[in-house]
Design a protein around this motif. Structure first.
Motif, PDB file in Angstrom:
ATOM      1  N   THR A  32       2.243  -2.830  -3.009  1.00 59.38           N
ATOM      2  CA  THR A  32       1.762  -1.527  -2.743  1.00 59.38           C
ATOM      3  C   THR A  32       0.688  -1.670  -1.802  1.00 59.38           C
ATOM      4  OG1 THR A  32       1.384   0.710  -3.125  1.00 59.38           O
ATOM      5  CG2 THR A  32       0.351  -0.982  -4.534  1.00 59.38           C
ATOM      6  N   GLU A  51       8.415   4.657   2.212  1.00 57.71           N
ATOM      7  CA  GLU A  51       7.913   4.567   0.757  1.00 57.71           C
ATOM      8  C   GLU A  51       7.212   5.708   0.252  1.00 57.71           C
ATOM      9  OE1 GLU A  51       6.401   0.578  -1.095  1.00 57.71           O
ATOM     10  OE2 GLU A  51       4.777   1.518   0.085  1.00 57.71           O
ATOM     11  N   SER A  71      10.976   2.491  -5.578  1.00 61.15           N
ATOM     12  CA  SER A  71      10.994   2.763  -3.953  1.00 61.15           C
ATOM     13  C   SER A  71      10.682   1.493  -3.233  1.00 61.15           C
ATOM     14  CB  SER A  71       9.799   3.667  -3.923  1.00 61.15           C
ATOM     15  OG  SER A  71       9.646   4.077  -2.591  1.00 61.15           O
ATOM     16  N   ASN A  72      11.405   1.578  -2.021  1.00 61.16           N
ATOM     17  CA  ASN A  72      11.225   0.502  -0.845  1.00 61.16           C
ATOM     18  C   ASN A  72      11.847  -0.863  -1.624  1.00 61.16           C
ATOM     19  OD1 ASN A  72      10.790  -1.186   1.365  1.00 61.16           O
ATOM     20  ND2 ASN A  72       8.392  -1.084   0.996  1.00 61.16           N
ATOM     21  N   TRP A  74       8.104   0.410   4.781  1.00 65.22           N
ATOM     22  CA  TRP A  74       6.778   0.974   4.527  1.00 65.22           C
ATOM     23  C   TRP A  74       6.806   2.319   4.731  1.00 65.22           C
ATOM     24  CZ3 TRP A  74       3.672  -3.632   7.551  1.00 65.22           C
ATOM     25  CH2 TRP A  74       3.613  -4.672   6.818  1.00 65.22           C
TER      26      TRP A  74
END
Length: 529
Positions: A286, A323, A313-314, A320
């Protein structure tokens, strides 16, 4: 007169040996004079030292090999130490360690920078012929490591059914010295790409969907090139402050250690921590920044600011823009690193806290209408995590550095119960080096861990069960707690290859008493190109 060398003599005297026109002249450092008598004395003493050294070598060659004098392979090479691993302290003093060591200050420059001596690191490469090329690239600003990690785990009894799953991980770790490459002195770019494939024995054959019993299966999306970490590193103020900025995995920084990560279930952080969305467990990275500093020699402070979001997520690591972010994660960790006892055995004691500003629903979930008036005010909110982790060396075996030895480990994690699946976890274990004769670099590890389900989650499931409603997918009763026992034996076969047989026993799979306790065994292989 050209100075050649210094020779230590008895009585703490030091002689400077020089040569002029074939004559040897000597001078004690506290006297600037020389004489023929002192010259003769030095020649005789120097000859005696050489003879004694040769005798020692001869005696050593004839000495019988003891149980720990014959390693299975050559001693592992030292790993490269970066400034992030060897911070200088802001103040040249210690905290309470000064009371433990009296006036004898423990030297940390070697121990703390060396890292844990564990088989999770392969200590070498399978193809040493590439070393000249590695050195050529490193001198020009680029270095890399390509590694394989494979796990074959079988459920041999209990659980849902007998069966075996395999999963592997291929990881490319790169390091770009931007000072050598583009003139940005002190800046380093790190990037990690990996590929994971396989299946998870925990869900297929054991019947648990809240923890993973193997390490390398999860969060990669089965992508051929999943992007994990990619961040810039810089040390500031004469190596007293270290910063990382970019896409980071928090469980490579907080509540973890290489020693803890030799255990599959607890790698790369304890279950109760890494299963929470805000902690961004590897390989889920992240956006954020980390700052590390050492106020005094035996304390290290780590903190930062990171984007929080769902772990799923992602899944590729590259999307990116798409996300999902739900809040901000604000962790802080203080590590005390003392040396205990006359042998200066190192320990690592960490206390940490994390505040996730995201809003999470109350774990009590959907309340049946018949009971709704008794359960008001369950609106959810942010999540806090507190943890304490400790490991302490109990004996030292020598080896590549002073960290080589046996450790005891313990830890406790607590999450806000109303918004967390796991409210509490504690673990205790040991990681012991060289316990078998003639196997000085093997490591044996054993760990017991207990996991407590949130009371709110249990209560919500109980209410829905009484109302005849579904308790949720894969839930066969109100979930309360579970426990695991894990043991391994790490065997460095050759530099660059480690084989690690593993044993696992899970009590109350699915966090209920419906599924029988499961017994698992398997093999983990680590290899570095």
């Amino acid at each position: 007169m050209k100075k050649i060398k210094k020779i230590p003599l008895s009585g703490n005297r030091v002689i400077a040996v020089s040569r002029r026109n074939g004559w040897i002249a000597c001078a004690p450092f506290w006297v600037l004079a020389a004489s023929f008598a002192s010259s003769t004395e030095v020649r005789a003493e120097k000859q005696e030292i050489v003879q004694r050294s040769e005798a020692d070598v001869s005696a050593s060659a004839q000495k019988k090999v003891g149980p720990y004098d014959a390693p299975a392979h050559a001693a592992p090479k030292k790993t490269v130490i970066t400034p992030a691993q060897r911070l200088d302290s802001l103040f040249d003093t210690e905290s309470i360690s000064s009371l433990l060591n009296n006036r004898d200050d423990a030297i940390r420059e070697r121990d703390l920078s060396a890292g844990y001596y564990v088989p999770a690191q392969t200590f070498g490469n399978l193809v040493p012929q590439l070393q000249p090329w590695r050195k050529w690239m490193q001198d020009r600003g680029f270095s890399f490591q390509f590694a394989y990690k494979g796990e074959g785990i079988a459920n041999t009894g209990g659980g849902l059914s007998k069966g075996m799953d395999y999963a592997h991980e291929l990881t490319l770790t790169t390091r770009f010295d931007l000072g050598k490459l583009v003139g940005w002195n002190g800046w380093i770019l790190h990037a990690v790409m990996m590929e994971r494939a396989g299946r998870q024995v925990t869900t297929d054959y054991v019947g648990d969907h809240r923890m993973l019993l193997s390490e390398v299966y999860s969060l990669s999306g089965h992508m051929a090139a999943h992007l994990a970490d990619i961040y810039l590193e810089k040390s500031l103020f004469h190596n007293k402050v270290n910063i990382n900025v970019g896409r980071l995995t928090l469980t490579h920084t907080y509540a973890t250690s290489v020693l803890l990560c030799t255990f599959m279930i607890q790698c790369s952080a304890p279950v109760a921590l890494k299963s929470q969305a805000g902690w961004s467990v590897y390989p889920k990275a992240t956006w954020g920044g980390t700052i590390r500093l050492r106020p005094v020699r035996d304390l290290t402070l780590t903190t930062g600011v990171y984007a929080a979001g769902p772990l799923t997520s992602n899944p590729s690591g590259w999307a990116w823009g798409g996300e999902e972010h739900t809040g901000v994660m604000l962790p802080i960790e203080l590590a005390w690193e003392p040396f205990l006892g006359k042998k200066k055995l190192p320990g690592h004691y960490k206390i940490g806290f994390g505040h996730d500003t995201s809003h999470y629903d109350d774990m009590i979930g959907s309340i049946p209408a018949a009971y709704r008036h008794d359960y008001l005010g369950h609106n959810g909110g942010p999540r806090d995590t507190f943890y304490f982790e400790a490991d302490q060396m109990v004996y030292r075996k020598g080896g590549d550095h002073q960290m080589a030895g046996g450790y005891l480990l313990a830890g406790y994690i607590h999450n806000t119960p109303s918004v967390s699946v796991w409210s509490d976890q504690f673990y205790v274990g040991a990681s012991l080096l060289g316990i078998l004769p003639y196997r000085p670099f093997d490591r044996f590890g054993v760990m017991y861990s207990y996991y407590q389900i949130s009371h709110n989650l249990t209560e919500g499931q109980r209410l829905r069960q009484m109302a005849g409603m579904s308790m949720g997918p894969y839930v066969n009763g109100p979930q309360t707690h579970a426990a695991t026992l894990e043991a391994y034996y790490g065997i460095p076969v050759v530099p660059g290859l480690v084989m690690q047989p593993v044993f696992e026993y899970i009590m109350r799979p699915g966090e209920t008493s419906v599924i029988p306790n499961a017994i698992l065994g398997g093999l983990k292989i680590l290899a570095a190109l």
